[in-house]
Scaffold this active site. Sequence first.
Site, PDB file in Angstrom:
ATOM      1  CB  SER A 145      -0.907   0.024   1.236  1.00  0.00           C
ATOM      2  OG  SER A 145      -1.575   1.260   1.346  1.00  0.00           O
ATOM      3  CE1 TYR A 158      -4.127  -2.259   4.532  1.00  0.00           C
ATOM      4  CE2 TYR A 158      -3.267  -0.051   4.169  1.00  0.00           C
ATOM      5  CZ  TYR A 158      -3.760  -1.237   3.674  1.00  0.00           C
ATOM      6  OH  TYR A 158      -3.873  -1.414   2.318  1.00  0.00           O
TER       7      TYR A 158
END
Length: 273
Positions: A145, A158
């Site tokens: 990401s 995350y």
Amino acid sequence: MTILSGKVIIVTGAAGNLGSCIAKLLSARKARIVLSDIDKAGVERRRDEINERGGDAVAHVTDVTQEDQVRDLMAFAVKECGGLDVLVNNAGLLGQEHQIQLADLEAALWDRTMDVNLRSVFLASKSAIPYLIERGGGSIINISSAASMAGYLMSNAYAASKGGVNVLTKYIATQYGKQNIRCNAVLPGIHLSDEARARTDEKSLDKLAEHCMLRRLGVPEDIAKIVAFLASDDAFYITAQLLQVDGGLLDHVPQMAEARRNDGFYQSQLKRT
């Protein structure tokens, strides 16, 4: 167009929007797809969708945080399809942690996020590598990401887990390159499915678009196309790379969004340069 005829590809997290999009595009390009997800109904539905379109897909219910289930997935792929050429580590968790700042984040949620996002990549890659070596090499593609490349107000676990994926990507590529195993990570920025767009108001979408260099926000197909390329022999000489697929989101100075909103300001800056 990249053709993947004869390649056996595992896609984890295949019941979700991005995983499904990746699997469908890989299938459309003639790969044999092994769909994996903890969601039994979801992964079987995705399998049926692909096969109804003339593809070749099988499904396996897998908790990617459990080593025995991950080993079973790899053995299943080899038994059903005769080998393994590509692993796409797409399974991931964002969920409620997206809304929690660090001081309020419970350790259990941190641990769960690390298990799904990072431990799963370790377990799947570890289990896949021997089969890839038997095949004469292959490709491991980790879905990371853009959140791992810059600070944000939320999503601590995350982002940290995806940072771990980035480092693991380079270590796998380094350790197994001589066996013709390539390992790369794809770092999506803002990519919204049709469902996500429908749930988001226009003002929010416009605000996000201000920070994109290109003329639109991303869609899952943008990510899937990069995965297809990295899975192909055309990408043979690409390994250990972190490919940001974010429309330039993180590669301009912060003032650019304001400059685009204010044409007069933008033009004045151009005249001064």
